[in-house]
Design a protein around this motif. Structure first.
Motif, mmCIF file in Angstrom:
data_model
loop_
_atom_site.group_PDB
_atom_site.id
_atom_site.type_symbol
_atom_site.label_atom_id
_atom_site.label_comp_id
_atom_site.label_asym_id
_atom_site.label_seq_id
_atom_site.Cartn_x
_atom_site.Cartn_y
_atom_site.Cartn_z
ATOM 1 N N SER A 131 22.771 74.734 106.065
ATOM 2 C CA SER A 131 21.421 75.016 105.641
ATOM 3 C C SER A 131 20.319 74.584 106.022
ATOM 4 O O SER A 131 18.979 74.518 105.015
ATOM 5 N N LEU A 132 20.363 74.114 107.187
ATOM 6 C CA LEU A 132 19.408 73.918 108.267
ATOM 7 C C LEU A 132 18.723 75.358 108.330
ATOM 8 O O LEU A 132 16.806 75.167 108.427
ATOM 9 N N VAL A 133 19.785 76.270 108.942
ATOM 10 C CA VAL A 133 19.104 77.810 109.167
ATOM 11 C C VAL A 133 18.119 78.115 107.641
ATOM 12 O O VAL A 133 17.562 78.778 107.965
ATOM 13 N N ARG A 134 18.696 78.181 106.974
ATOM 14 C CA ARG A 134 18.308 78.622 105.561
ATOM 15 C C ARG A 134 16.584 77.613 105.667
ATOM 16 O O ARG A 134 15.759 78.529 104.707
ATOM 17 N N GLY A 135 16.705 76.436 105.712
ATOM 18 C CA GLY A 135 15.956 75.309 105.235
ATOM 19 C C GLY A 135 14.072 75.678 106.219
ATOM 20 O O GLY A 135 13.879 75.879 105.742
ATOM 21 N N LEU A 136 15.047 76.291 107.519
ATOM 22 C CA LEU A 136 13.704 76.718 108.308
ATOM 23 C C LEU A 136 13.014 77.620 107.623
ATOM 24 O O LEU A 136 11.658 77.861 107.463
ATOM 25 N N VAL A 137 14.231 79.020 107.446
ATOM 26 C CA VAL A 137 13.473 80.611 107.651
ATOM 27 C C VAL A 137 12.804 80.006 106.182
ATOM 28 O O VAL A 137 11.932 80.857 105.644
ATOM 29 N N GLY A 138 13.423 79.282 105.086
ATOM 30 C CA GLY A 138 12.762 79.187 103.895
ATOM 31 C C GLY A 138 11.260 78.464 103.189
ATOM 32 O O GLY A 138 10.841 79.566 102.858
ATOM 33 N N PHE A 139 11.035 77.942 104.273
ATOM 34 C CA PHE A 139 10.039 77.404 104.640
ATOM 35 C C PHE A 139 8.633 78.041 104.589
ATOM 36 O O PHE A 139 7.846 78.254 104.573
ATOM 37 N N SER B 286 15.366 90.446 99.195
ATOM 38 C CA SER B 286 16.210 90.367 97.291
ATOM 39 C C SER B 286 16.586 91.226 96.629
ATOM 40 O O SER B 286 17.597 91.646 95.772
ATOM 41 N N VAL B 287 15.292 91.586 96.751
ATOM 42 C CA VAL B 287 14.854 93.161 96.239
ATOM 43 C C VAL B 287 15.453 94.466 96.916
ATOM 44 O O VAL B 287 16.893 95.650 96.151
ATOM 45 N N VAL B 288 16.034 94.788 98.190
ATOM 46 C CA VAL B 288 16.311 95.889 98.627
ATOM 47 C C VAL B 288 18.226 94.963 99.315
ATOM 48 O O VAL B 288 19.156 96.401 98.876
ATOM 49 N N SER B 289 18.002 94.041 99.083
ATOM 50 C CA SER B 289 19.508 93.490 99.226
ATOM 51 C C SER B 289 20.732 93.659 98.560
ATOM 52 O O SER B 289 20.042 92.954 96.896
ATOM 53 N N SER B 290 21.910 94.086 98.220
ATOM 54 C CA SER B 290 22.783 94.838 96.655
ATOM 55 C C SER B 290 23.449 92.938 97.027
ATOM 56 O O SER B 290 23.841 93.549 95.553
ATOM 57 N N GLU B 291 22.990 92.115 97.377
ATOM 58 C CA GLU B 291 23.674 91.043 96.741
ATOM 59 C C GLU B 291 22.331 90.272 96.791
ATOM 60 O O GLU B 291 22.977 88.825 96.353
ATOM 61 N N GLY B 292 21.242 90.824 96.614
ATOM 62 C CA GLY B 292 20.904 89.298 96.265
ATOM 63 C C GLY B 292 20.307 88.862 97.767
ATOM 64 O O GLY B 292 19.474 87.488 96.822
ATOM 65 N N LYS B 293 20.698 89.014 98.645
ATOM 66 C CA LYS B 293 19.855 87.604 99.722
ATOM 67 C C LYS B 293 18.700 88.089 99.926
ATOM 68 O O LYS B 293 18.022 88.568 100.318
ATOM 69 N N ARG B 294 17.918 86.311 100.617
ATOM 70 C CA ARG B 294 17.080 86.251 101.179
ATOM 71 C C ARG B 294 16.766 85.916 102.759
ATOM 72 O O ARG B 294 18.223 86.381 102.993
ATOM 73 N N LEU B 295 15.988 86.374 103.725
ATOM 74 C CA LEU B 295 16.372 86.597 104.571
ATOM 75 C C LEU B 295 17.064 84.975 105.345
ATOM 76 O O LEU B 295 18.002 85.484 106.149
ATOM 77 N N GLY B 296 16.529 83.737 105.016
ATOM 78 C CA GLY B 296 17.512 82.893 104.568
ATOM 79 C C GLY B 296 19.075 82.956 105.066
ATOM 80 O O GLY B 296 19.747 82.611 105.794
ATOM 81 N N ASP B 297 19.305 83.319 104.075
ATOM 82 C CA ASP B 297 20.373 83.908 103.149
ATOM 83 C C ASP B 297 21.010 84.687 105.232
ATOM 84 O O ASP B 297 22.777 84.589 105.086
ATOM 85 N N VAL B 298 20.514 86.240 105.175
ATOM 86 C CA VAL B 298 20.979 86.822 106.209
ATOM 87 C C VAL B 298 21.318 86.575 107.705
ATOM 88 O O VAL B 298 21.928 86.036 108.145
ATOM 89 N N PHE B 299 20.148 85.781 107.707
ATOM 90 C CA PHE B 299 20.431 84.571 109.212
ATOM 91 C C PHE B 299 21.398 83.838 108.638
ATOM 92 O O PHE B 299 21.958 83.415 110.215
ATOM 93 N N ALA B 300 22.197 82.705 107.542
ATOM 94 C CA ALA B 300 22.498 81.851 108.031
ATOM 95 C C ALA B 300 23.945 82.150 108.333
ATOM 96 O O ALA B 300 25.100 81.279 107.400
#
Length: 315
Positions: free
Chosen positions: A106-114, A129-143
Motif C-alpha cells: 500500500s505504501l508503494v502504491r500510495g506514493l507512486v499513485g500520488f 492501464s491501457v497497455v497492460s493486459s491486466e489493467g495495471k498502473r505504475l503503482g501496481d507494477v512497482f508494488a
C-alpha cells in the motif's frame, strides 16, 4: 481474466479490473479526499484566523499529504485492499500471487499513485492501464499488486459456483467416501483443494469448473476411484475433504481418549500407592516381644565311682 498461480501451483481465474471501473473508483476516492481536505482547511482557518503565510502553507501541505497520501495508504492496509471507491464497485487490491496486500504494498502504491494520478493528472496511469493486459498502473507494477473484481457479473459467490446436487447422489457418495484410501494423496494436493474451495466464490464459473475438474481428476487418480457420474467436481472435492477431516477428528478423539485413560490409570495407581503409605504410617506399632532368659540349669553332681565290692557308704 488473470491466471494467477499460488504457492501450491493452483491457477486462480480472477477477473481483473479494467480502466473504466478503476477510474470510477479512483474518482470516488479523490472526491471524498478533496471534500475532507477542504472541510478541514476551512475549520482550521476559522479556529486560527491569525496564522501567518508560512504557517498556512505548512498546514496546507501537511493536510494535503495527510488526506491524499497517508489516509489512502492507511485505509487500504487496514481494509486489505479496499478503499471506499473500490468497495462501492466491488474491487479489491491483491498481491500478484492472489494474497492480501500488506503495508509495504500500500505504501508503494500510495506514493507512486500520488505522482502519476495527482501530480501528473493521471496520464501515466491511463497509458499503463491501457497497455497492460491486466489493467495495471505504475503503482501496481512497482508494488507487485493487482486490482481484481470481487463481485463477478452473473455470479453469486460459492453458492452460484456449486450447483445443487441430488441428495441420492450425495448419499451414494457417502458410501464410497468411507471406503476411499486417502493415504496416497499428498499434502500439497490437499492444500490446493482447500485453497480452491476457500476462493471459489471469487472465481469465474467457467474457470472454477475447469479447476475443480482438474483437481477432482488428480484426486481420483490418487485414490483410484473416479468422480461419480452427475456430481459436480467441486461438490466432490468438498465431500472428500470433509471425509478426510472427519477421519482426522476421529483419530484425534481416539488418541485423546487413550491419553485420558492412561492419565486416569496413572492417577489411580498414584492414589493407591499414597493410600498404602498412609495406612502403613498410621498403623499401631506392636512392641517386640522380649524373650525371658531361661534359668540356668544347675550342674549335675559328680558321680561317685562304684567300688568293686558293691558296698556303698551311708549318706
Amino acid at each position: 481474466m488473470s491466471d494467477l498461480v499460488t504457492g501450491e501451483a493452483v491457477v486462480l481465474g480472477l477477473r481483473t479490473a479494467k480502466l473504466p471501473s478503476r477510474g470510477l473508483a479512483v474518482t470516488l476516492d479523490l472526491a471524498v479526499q478533496v471534500v475532507g481536505l477542504v472541510v478541514t482547511t476551512l475549520v482550521l482557518s476559522l479556529l486560527a484566523p491569525d496564522l501567518d503565510g508560512a504557517a498556512v502553507a505548512a498546514v496546507t501541505i501537511g493536510l494535503t499529504v495527510l488526506f491524499l497520501v497517508a489516509l489512502p495508504i492507511m485505509i487500504e492496509t487496514l481494509s486489505r485492499g479496499r478503499s471506499l471507491g473500490k468497495a462501492a464497485l466491488g474491487l479489491r487490491v491483491v498481491r500478484s500471487d492472489g494474497g492480501p496486500v500488506r503495508f509495504r504494498h500500500s505504501l508503494v502504491r500510495g506514493l507512486v499513485g500520488f505522482l502519476e494520478i495527482i501530480v501528473l493528472f493521471g496520464v501515466p496511469a491511463v497509458i499503463c492501464s491501457v497497455v497492460s493486459s491486466e489493467g495495471k498502473r505504475l503503482g501496481d507494477v512497482f508494488a507487485g499488486t493487482l486490482v481484481v473484481r470481487e463481485r463477478v457479473p452473473g455470479g453469486g459467490g460459492a453458492a452460484a459456483a456449486l450447483p445443487p446436487v441430488n441428495p441420492q447422489l450425495l448419499q451414494a457418495i457417502g458410501g464410497e467416501l468411507v471406503a476411499l484410501d486417502l493415504s496416497a494423496v499428498p499434502e500439497p494436493l490437499w492444500l490446493a483443494v482447500r485453497q480452491f474451495l476457500g476462493r471459489i466464490g471469487e472465481l469465474d464459473q467457467a474457470a472454477a469448473h475447469r479447476m475443480s475438474a482438474r483437481l477432482a481428476d488428480d484426486l481420483a487418480a490418487r485414490t483410484g476411484h473416479p468422480v461419480p457420474y452427475g456430481v459436480h467436481p467441486a461438490a466432490y472435492l468438498g465431500a472428500v475433504l470433509t471425509e478426510r477431516q472427519r477421519r482426522e477428528w476421529s483419530r484425534a478423539q481416539g488418541h485423546a481418549f487413550q491419553q485420558r485413560a492412561r492419565s486416569q490409570q496413572q492417577a489411580q495407581s498414584y492414589h493407591q500407592a499414597q493410600g498404602q503409605r498412609q495406612a502403613q504410617h498410621y498403623a499401631p506399632q506392636q512392641a517386640p516381644v522380649q524373650q525371658q532368659p531361661l534359668p540356668a540349669t544347675p550342674p549335675a553332681p559328680p558321680s561317685t565311682p562304684a567300688s568293686g565290692t558293691g558296698f556303698a557308704p551311708p549318706a
